[in-house]
Structures are given as structure tokens and as C-alpha cells.
Motif scaffolding. Structure first.
Motif, PDB file in Angstrom:
ATOM      1  N   PHE A 197     -14.217 -48.484  47.775  1.00 16.33           N
ATOM      2  CA  PHE A 197     -14.760 -49.631  47.050  1.00 16.33           C
ATOM      3  C   PHE A 197     -14.533 -49.500  45.559  1.00 16.33           C
ATOM      4  CE2 PHE A 197     -17.571 -50.101  50.848  1.00 16.33           C
ATOM      5  CZ  PHE A 197     -17.077 -51.326  51.234  1.00 16.33           C
ATOM      6  N   THR A 198     -14.464 -48.278  45.056  1.00 20.50           N
ATOM      7  CA  THR A 198     -14.216 -48.060  43.638  1.00 20.50           C
ATOM      8  C   THR A 198     -12.863 -47.431  43.365  1.00 20.50           C
ATOM      9  OG1 THR A 198     -15.318 -45.921  43.718  1.00 20.50           O
ATOM     10  CG2 THR A 198     -16.652 -47.830  43.085  1.00 20.50           C
ATOM     11  N   ARG A 199     -12.111 -47.136  44.406  1.00 23.69           N
ATOM     12  CA  ARG A 199     -10.783 -46.542  44.249  1.00 23.69           C
ATOM     13  C   ARG A 199      -9.760 -47.352  45.045  1.00 23.69           C
ATOM     14  NH1 ARG A 199     -10.529 -41.018  42.387  1.00 23.69           N
ATOM     15  NH2 ARG A 199      -8.328 -41.437  42.640  1.00 23.69           N
ATOM     16  N   PRO A 200      -9.227 -48.436  44.481  1.00 25.33           N
ATOM     17  CA  PRO A 200      -8.282 -49.255  45.236  1.00 25.33           C
ATOM     18  C   PRO A 200      -6.993 -48.529  45.592  1.00 25.33           C
ATOM     19  CG  PRO A 200      -8.454 -50.022  42.985  1.00 25.33           C
ATOM     20  CD  PRO A 200      -9.493 -48.980  43.162  1.00 25.33           C
ATOM     21  N   ASP A 201      -6.684 -47.427  44.910  1.00 23.39           N
ATOM     22  CA  ASP A 201      -5.487 -46.668  45.252  1.00 23.39           C
ATOM     23  C   ASP A 201      -5.601 -45.996  46.621  1.00 23.39           C
ATOM     24  OD1 ASP A 201      -7.502 -45.105  44.144  1.00 23.39           O
ATOM     25  OD2 ASP A 201      -6.138 -43.616  43.324  1.00 23.39           O
ATOM     26  N   LEU A 202      -6.816 -45.869  47.141  1.00 24.21           N
ATOM     27  CA  LEU A 202      -7.026 -45.263  48.457  1.00 24.21           C
ATOM     28  C   LEU A 202      -7.045 -46.280  49.585  1.00 24.21           C
ATOM     29  CD1 LEU A 202      -9.998 -42.862  47.670  1.00 24.21           C
ATOM     30  CD2 LEU A 202      -7.574 -42.341  47.648  1.00 24.21           C
ATOM     31  N   ALA A 203      -7.137 -47.555  49.253  1.00 22.27           N
ATOM     32  CA  ALA A 203      -7.424 -48.576  50.259  1.00 22.27           C
ATOM     33  C   ALA A 203      -6.421 -48.591  51.402  1.00 22.27           C
ATOM     34  CB  ALA A 203      -7.489 -49.950  49.597  1.00 22.27           C
ATOM     35  N   TYR A 204      -5.132 -48.534  51.114  1.00 21.62           N
ATOM     36  CA  TYR A 204      -4.145 -48.621  52.182  1.00 21.62           C
ATOM     37  C   TYR A 204      -4.164 -47.385  53.077  1.00 21.62           C
ATOM     38  CZ  TYR A 204       0.202 -49.053  54.698  1.00 21.62           C
ATOM     39  OH  TYR A 204       1.131 -49.127  55.703  1.00 21.62           O
ATOM     40  N   ALA A 205      -4.212 -46.214  52.482  1.00 22.37           N
ATOM     41  CA  ALA A 205      -4.207 -44.982  53.276  1.00 22.37           C
ATOM     42  C   ALA A 205      -5.449 -44.880  54.153  1.00 22.37           C
ATOM     43  CB  ALA A 205      -4.108 -43.760  52.355  1.00 22.37           C
ATOM     44  N   VAL A 206      -6.596 -45.256  53.614  1.00 17.15           N
ATOM     45  CA  VAL A 206      -7.837 -45.227  54.398  1.00 17.15           C
ATOM     46  C   VAL A 206      -7.795 -46.292  55.491  1.00 17.15           C
ATOM     47  CG1 VAL A 206     -10.337 -45.527  54.264  1.00 17.15           C
ATOM     48  CG2 VAL A 206      -9.155 -44.211  52.521  1.00 17.15           C
ATOM     49  N   HIS A 207      -7.169 -47.421  55.204  1.00 17.51           N
ATOM     50  CA  HIS A 207      -7.004 -48.475  56.210  1.00 17.51           C
ATOM     51  C   HIS A 207      -6.208 -47.945  57.410  1.00 17.51           C
ATOM     52  CE1 HIS A 207      -5.707 -52.250  58.043  1.00 17.51           C
ATOM     53  NE2 HIS A 207      -4.466 -51.884  57.831  1.00 17.51           N
ATOM     54  N   ILE A 208      -5.155 -47.217  57.156  1.00 19.79           N
ATOM     55  CA  ILE A 208      -4.344 -46.655  58.242  1.00 19.79           C
ATOM     56  C   ILE A 208      -5.143 -45.608  59.008  1.00 19.79           C
ATOM     57  CG2 ILE A 208      -2.268 -45.322  58.768  1.00 19.79           C
ATOM     58  CD1 ILE A 208      -1.721 -48.220  58.004  1.00 19.79           C
ATOM     59  N   LEU A 209      -5.854 -44.728  58.325  1.00 17.05           N
ATOM     60  CA  LEU A 209      -6.640 -43.692  59.007  1.00 17.05           C
ATOM     61  C   LEU A 209      -7.759 -44.282  59.849  1.00 17.05           C
ATOM     62  CD1 LEU A 209      -6.984 -40.893  56.312  1.00 17.05           C
ATOM     63  CD2 LEU A 209      -5.547 -40.895  58.344  1.00 17.05           C
TER      64      LEU A 209
END
Length: 151
Positions: free
Chosen positions: A42-54
Motif C-alpha cells: 500500500f505504501t510501496r508501489p514498486d512491490l505491487a506487481y511482484a506481490v501480485h504474482i506471489l
């Protein structure tokens, strides 16, 4: 109907099933870690795609999924302070950007969509998402991406 057992051949083609990687003995640790990463995104958009895949592998995580989640944790540890900075500016203009990638999911051939909305120069909302249907063209994918960004 009759159960003939495991599929061995179909229309003259031999079928061989293999599962890459071993399943985790304790998937609850993986689910807990990915849930924390979802909250952190929510505060780190750079993680959004990788976390979405996981998060797509919560039901049956494998060892390589666990390794990828730990790689994200190592990235976080090596890059502190990379979160969102909300500036106190007088510019209250609302702007948004969207993008998509046609048929980029190798498992389902679905397209990926992402959008971000800014208030001034500060991001306030974003979302990466796999589209619900398989689109026939890149134009259709872009149209769906714009529609998702404006909702």
C-alpha cells in the motif's frame, strides 16, 4: 462414464505430467509473509506487481515461491526509505496513467493492466491486475486498461 486412470496418451500424443518444484511443508508461513507484503505494498508501489504474482500461489505454494518472497524481503532490507512521499503542495490537480501488456501471462494468456492516480505529484492510488478475459487485440487491452483507471 468410466475412469481410465491417469492420462497417458491422447490422439497418438504421449502425455507426461511433471511438477516443477516441491511444495512447502508449512504453507502457513508463506501465506503470512505474502499477506504482510500485500499490506506493505500500500505504501510501496514498486512491490505491487511482484506481490501480485506471489499472491496467486497462496493455495499451494512451492519452494521457489518462498524463495521469491524472501528475495522481496531482501530487497526491502537493502532499500529502506523508498516508500511514498506525500508532499504538502498547493497543486491539487488530479492526473492518472494507465498501461497494459497484451497476453503477457504465460499461464493463461491474459493481459496485465496497471494504473496509477496522482494528486499533484504524489501518488494516491494504483493497482496492477490481470484482466478477467483473454483479449483479442492490444487495442482492446488498452481500452480495458483505461476503463479500469477511470472507475
Amino acid at each position: 462414464m468410466k475412469d481410465l486412470g491417469a492420462l497417458r496418451d491422447f490422439l497418438g500424443v504421449e502425455v507426461a505430467c511433471s511438477f516443477e518444484g516441491d511444495y512447502l511443508d508449512d504453507p502457513e508461513k508463506y501465506r503470512c509473509l505474502v499477506a504482510r507484503l500485500i499490506y506493505l505494498s500500500f505504501t510501496r508501489p514498486d512491490l505491487a506487481y511482484a506481490v501480485h504474482i506471489l499472491s496467486q500461489f497462496m493455495h499451494a505454494p512451492r519452494v521457489d515461491h518462498w524463495d521469491a518472497a524472501l528475495r522481496i524481503v531482501r530487497y526491502l532490507k537493502g532499500n529502506p526509505g523508498q516508500g511514498i512521499l506525500l508532499l504538502a503542495s498547493f497543486n491539487l490537480s488530479l492526473s492518472g496513467w494507465c498501461d497494459s501488456d497484451w497476453a503477457s501471462c504465460p499461464l493463461t494468456c491474459r493481459s496485465l493492466t496497471g494504473w496509477i492516480v496522482f494528486l499533484g505529484s504524489s501518488p494516491i492510488s494504483w493497482k496492477p491486475k490481470k484482466q478477467h478475459i483473454v483479449s483479442r487485440s492490444s487495442v482492446e487491452v488498452e481500452y480495458r486498461s483505461m476503463a479500469a483507471a477511470t472507475l
